[in-house]
Design an enzyme around this catalytic site. Structure first.
Site, PDB file in Angstrom:
ATOM      1  N   ARG A  66       0.824  -1.219   0.000  1.00 56.59           N
ATOM      2  CA  ARG A  66       0.000   0.000   0.000  1.00 56.59           C
ATOM      3  C   ARG A  66       0.851   1.259   0.000  1.00 56.59           C
ATOM      4  O   ARG A  66       0.406   2.319  -0.458  1.00 56.59           O
ATOM      5  CB  ARG A  66      -0.979  -0.013   1.180  1.00 56.59           C
ATOM      6  CG  ARG A  66      -2.145  -0.973   0.979  1.00 56.59           C
ATOM      7  CD  ARG A  66      -3.065  -0.990   2.180  1.00 56.59           C
ATOM      8  NE  ARG A  66      -2.421  -1.474   3.381  1.00 56.59           N
ATOM      9  CZ  ARG A  66      -2.264  -2.760   3.682  1.00 56.59           C
ATOM     10  NH1 ARG A  66      -2.751  -3.683   2.889  1.00 56.59           N
ATOM     11  NH2 ARG A  66      -1.644  -3.127   4.779  1.00 56.59           N
ATOM     12  N   GLU A 103       5.475 -10.317  14.818  1.00 55.79           N
ATOM     13  CA  GLU A 103       4.974 -10.834  16.097  1.00 55.79           C
ATOM     14  C   GLU A 103       5.343 -12.318  16.235  1.00 55.79           C
ATOM     15  O   GLU A 103       5.823 -12.762  17.263  1.00 55.79           O
ATOM     16  CB  GLU A 103       3.459 -10.631  16.135  1.00 55.79           C
ATOM     17  CG  GLU A 103       2.885 -10.740  17.514  1.00 55.79           C
ATOM     18  CD  GLU A 103       1.372 -10.541  17.493  1.00 55.79           C
ATOM     19  OE1 GLU A 103       0.829 -10.166  16.433  1.00 55.79           O
ATOM     20  OE2 GLU A 103       0.750 -10.801  18.528  1.00 55.79           O
TER      21      GLU A 103
END
Ligand code: AMP
Length: 178
Positions: A66, A103
């Site tokens: 994006r 993560e």
């Protein structure tokens, strides 16, 4: 035409929150309504580039995927080149790679070895700053090419994830902060 320029608050109103996408617990910030609105999209580019004028920046570096949307429009506005930092395995020529922590696990971004001239002045852009790992890895690639980061700009910053701490070496700017 001649409508007032949108403010960051106008842009914030158009950002759509999608709970639990792409996985439970993530609030995905959907920017497609901003892109679809001509005034908001061009206004967001004006705001992302407002500290610079044509000639100030040699290249806008955009982060997969994006980030490319905003970086490409910013590059045209600033009459600068566009350089993509892509996920590993997508760029066809020789690359430098940089791994960073997610993560769970790791990811790798890459840039072409000849994408930037040493000493060139770079504006780095992505849509969203979360933990900062992606932008820090992209910044490391820019520095590996011996280019100079003038600023790192984001449309959105998730402040509670403290991504700026990974970007302390650079001026960081974001338009909409959550
Ligand atoms: P990070 O490396 O944690 O700063 O993550 C930033 C990258 O992940 C950006 O390229 C974003 O497009 C994407 N991203 C992370 N969290 C979100 C979110 N909540 N909504 C939309 N995109 C996100």
């Amino acid at each position: 035409m001649n409508q007032p320029r949108p403010t960051p608050a106008d842009i914030e109103k158009a950002i759509r929150n999608i709970p639990d996408f792409p996985k439970p617990g993530i609030q995905f910030k959907d920017i497609t309504p901003v892109l679809a609105d001509a005034r908001l999209f061009s206004g967001s580019i004006d705001l992302l580039t407002e500290q610079f004028k044509p000639g100030d920046v040699d290249a806008v570096v955009g982060i997969d995927a994006r980030g490319f949307i905003f970086a490409a429009a910013a590059a045209v506005k600033l009459q600068a080149g566009l350089v993509p930092v892509r996920k590993k395995g997508k760029l066809p020529y020789r690359t430098h790679e940089q791994e960073y922590n997610l993560e769970y696990g790791t990811a790798t971004v890459a840039v072409h070895v000849d994408a930037l001239e040493p000493g060139s002045r770079v504006l780095l852009i992505d849509d969203l700053l979360a933990t900062g790992g992606t932008a820090a890895a992209a910044a490391a690639l820019v520095r590996r090419l011996e280019a100079r980061i003038l600023q790192i700009s984001f449309l959105i910053e998730l402040k509670f994830l403290a991504g700026r701490q990974k970007l302390k070496d650079y001026p960081v700017r974001s338009l909409v902060v959550y």
